[in-house]
Design a protein around this motif. Sequence first.
Motif: not given
Length: 542
Positions: A280, A320, A345, A362, A374-375
């Motif tokens: 991720d 973030s 996340w 982020e 999700e990343k």
Amino acid sequence: MNRTISVSPFSDQKPGTSGLRKKVPVFQKTGYTEAFIQSIFDSLDGFEGKSLVIGGDGRFYNREVIQTAIRMAAANGFGRVLVGQGGILSTPAASHLIRKTKAFGGLILSASHNPGGPTEDFGIKYNISNGGPAPEKITEEIHARSQVIDRYMIADFDDVDLDLIGTFEAGGMAIEVVDPVSDYADLMETLFDFDAIRTMVAGGFKVAFDAMHAVTGPYASEILVRRIGVDPALVFNATPLEDFGGHHPDPNLVHAKALYDLMMGPDAPDFGAASDGDGDRNLIIGKGVFVTPSDSLAMLAANAHLAPGYKDGLKGIARSMPTSGAADRVAAKLGVEMHETPTGWKFFGNLLDAGRCTICGEESAGTGSDHVREKDGLWAVLLWLNILAARRQSVKQIVEDHWAEYGRTYYSRHDYEAIETDKANELMAALEETLDTMAGRQTGSMVVERADSFTYHDPVDGSVSRNQGIRIFFEGGSRLVFRLSGTGTSGATLRVYMERYEPDSARHDQETQAALAPLIEAAENLAGIAGRTGRTAPTVIT
């Protein structure tokens, strides 16, 4: 046959920003893993007969816990489990599979970028039906349940052959072992112009990718090599190993130094990238230029319209709080919403579901979009390749053009790892006590403009998240952020984030740490890091 087994609560099963992470021997304690999984199931309602996705990053103890989770899912009443072949399923691929199959949720077995092995790290995270990490309301319920858990339920049947694709039945539940890569790879083809990328690669554009002996090896082999035509000799460490080859699967300049050295060398490929343990996170390096994650988020957002999946523009951007403000300036120019959230996340999930943002990221090398919750490391790599194919410029040219248009944000993160937890908490408490009187204080050449403890008000559900990190803003636009990380397994990690905005293109060629020297000095003066922790230098600088 289902069995109910007595178990006593464990006091240390509070999930962090990415689930529960502990050393493998902790999870191997009798009943420990079972108690936590049962606490998850006991905190959920309405999953009778529904589907559960299970997968992991291939680290040590992954297969054993998958077998346990399958048996417990059967005993607790799930109707179907989907599990990645070999127990492998990257975190973004798991998110996509949950969404595609309309599963009730999923268990992701990973400690992300942390090391793996018999005495190293393991983790369990629950994702909800939108494919994203469980929100705080659910993780708090899981923790509360773990404090009073007295039994777990498990079915008796033989181990499932995780290496054989197909559908099986055991314990009254269907078990589907699925190809972990194909669905995700197909999704990527709907978002990006693979023809243009293939043409660029066929024309001599060289791509290097380091899978770090982690989960993205099979994904890179299928997508980058088979579907795009990247030279397989430039896809490094593509075989997932239980201990990641003895290395940290963390795509930063410390742990991916071999890739960095290659990209800075005389015969460098045109583009270099890496991903982490569970797939991720991402590292982006051009020939002779490293792109910081904060800059990468801004540059991807500014150029996303060049990819077919984003040709209609962005609904908004989210970052973030510790991530630099570089993306804010892109959002302002595009005229779209900009959201600043706490780290984790799960905070992006509400914004994505509500259509309030399209791309989010982020500073810790995670970037993603509304295609999953999700990343997504390979997604970022492919979007970069799509932009390079469309613009027909080098990474360095794209970076310099962006800085010329938006200004450069010098940015760095200093990590002080494995600090005694009490000392880390005392440092943060002492800083917080000075916030009200910090405005106007001079430290070196810098003057504090304002300071606060970041509180997030979710614009979608109205929830409030307090104490998300200390922010110190200086006159002229510089900023310091202090926070304790929730992703480690030993002691506490103090993270200090430093950023300085420089609009003058004549000043865009400074070395980052030199450009940030006044902020580095201010961080020590204001927080007393050396005096309170005994650390005179950070463990890792990124």
